[in-house]
Design an enzyme around this catalytic site. Structure first.
Site, PDB file in Angstrom:
ATOM      1  N   SER A 145      -8.849   1.603  -9.455  1.00  0.00           N
ATOM      2  CA  SER A 145      -7.428   1.445  -9.154  1.00  0.00           C
ATOM      3  C   SER A 145      -7.060  -0.027  -9.133  1.00  0.00           C
ATOM      4  O   SER A 145      -7.851  -0.871  -8.686  1.00  0.00           O
ATOM      5  CB  SER A 145      -7.079   2.069  -7.805  1.00  0.00           C
ATOM      6  OG  SER A 145      -5.757   1.745  -7.418  1.00  0.00           O
ATOM      7  N   TYR A 159      -6.909   2.827   1.334  1.00  0.00           N
ATOM      8  CA  TYR A 159      -7.205   3.144  -0.064  1.00  0.00           C
ATOM      9  C   TYR A 159      -7.726   1.907  -0.800  1.00  0.00           C
ATOM     10  O   TYR A 159      -8.752   1.960  -1.494  1.00  0.00           O
ATOM     11  CB  TYR A 159      -5.945   3.665  -0.754  1.00  0.00           C
ATOM     12  CG  TYR A 159      -6.154   4.076  -2.192  1.00  0.00           C
ATOM     13  CD1 TYR A 159      -6.850   5.240  -2.513  1.00  0.00           C
ATOM     14  CD2 TYR A 159      -5.651   3.301  -3.237  1.00  0.00           C
ATOM     15  CE1 TYR A 159      -7.044   5.624  -3.834  1.00  0.00           C
ATOM     16  CE2 TYR A 159      -5.834   3.677  -4.561  1.00  0.00           C
ATOM     17  CZ  TYR A 159      -6.525   4.835  -4.853  1.00  0.00           C
ATOM     18  OH  TYR A 159      -6.714   5.205  -6.162  1.00  0.00           O
TER      19      TYR A 159
END
Length: 240
Positions: A145, A159
């Site tokens: 990501s 996250y």
């Protein structure tokens, strides 16, 4: 890119019941691989199995929670008894965690996000490494990501921290397997039409985002390329 012939290969995909994982699992099955589809939701796995069978592919379903006590180690033992090698491993399963300021994140959610996004993937690499090394051309792909390690973003702490650690896990494993037949790659897909993106950005129009199926040409490229670099590829940049 032309769909590769993966006949005779065994591929394990985590988080295979929906989103990016489902698209990759279905794409690998259509290419001839025997797909080991792992996810928590049995019903969604069965739907995937129906789609794979309808496309003429073959799958084995693995309904399990990756943060269970010894599930990964038991899985590795079962796969070792059944298959001579593992040719493809796609580590896609992950959790968004809690979008909140760092001091406000629930400790239980922080721990679960860390356990799933980092520790479970280390356990999978650790447990499946012997099977990967038995393959003549093993390919390991992790779903990264941009938020992890590239650009800090307020309220995305749980996250972002875990995905940054996930990237370093892969980079380290790539160094350790550099002289073997195990090839390591990371894909940074960017915003895609997935349930996780919808949870993070509820007001966004999903129709404006790429469908997970659009990742497949990049996945096929990583499964067939001879070079090992770059290790991490941005889907947007790869598209040009």
């Amino acid at each position: 890119m032309t769909q590769p012939d993966l006949s005779g290969k065994t591929a394990l995909v985590t988080g295979a019941s929906r989103g990016i994982g489902k698209s990759i699992a279905l794409g690998l099955a259509k290419s001839g691989a025997h797909v080991l589809a792992l996810a928590r939701t049995t019903g969604a796995l069965e739907e995937l199995d129906d789609e794979i069978k309808a496309a003429g592919g073959k799958a084995s379903l693995i309904p399990m929670d990756l943060v269970s006590d010894d599930g990964i180690e038991r899985l590795a033992g079962a796969l070792t008894e059944r298959f001579p090698a593992l040719d493809i491993l796609v580590l896609n399963a992950g959790s968004l965690g809690e979008l909140a300021p760092l001091p406000d994140i629930d400790p239980k959610i922080w721990k679960h996000t860390l356990d799933l996004n980092v520790t479970a993937n280390w356990r999978l690499l650790r447990a499946l490494d012997p099977l990967l090394r038995k393959s003549a051309d093993a390919r390991v792909i992790g779903l990264s990501s941009r938020v992890g390690g590239e650009a800090a973003k307020a309220f995305w702490g749980s996250y972002a921290v875990t995905k940054a650690a996930f990237d370093m896990l892969f980079k380290t494993y790539a160094e350790e397997t550099a002289k073997t037949a195990v090839h390591i790659s990371l894909i940074s897909p960017g915003p895609m039409r997935t349930d996780m993106r919808k949870l993070a950005m509820p007001g966004e129009d999903p129709a404006t985002l790429p469908h997970p199926d659009e990742l497949l040409p990049l996945v096929y490229h990583l499964l067939t390329r001879e070079e090992r670099e770059p290790l991490r590829i941005s889907f947007k940049e790869w598209q040009g």
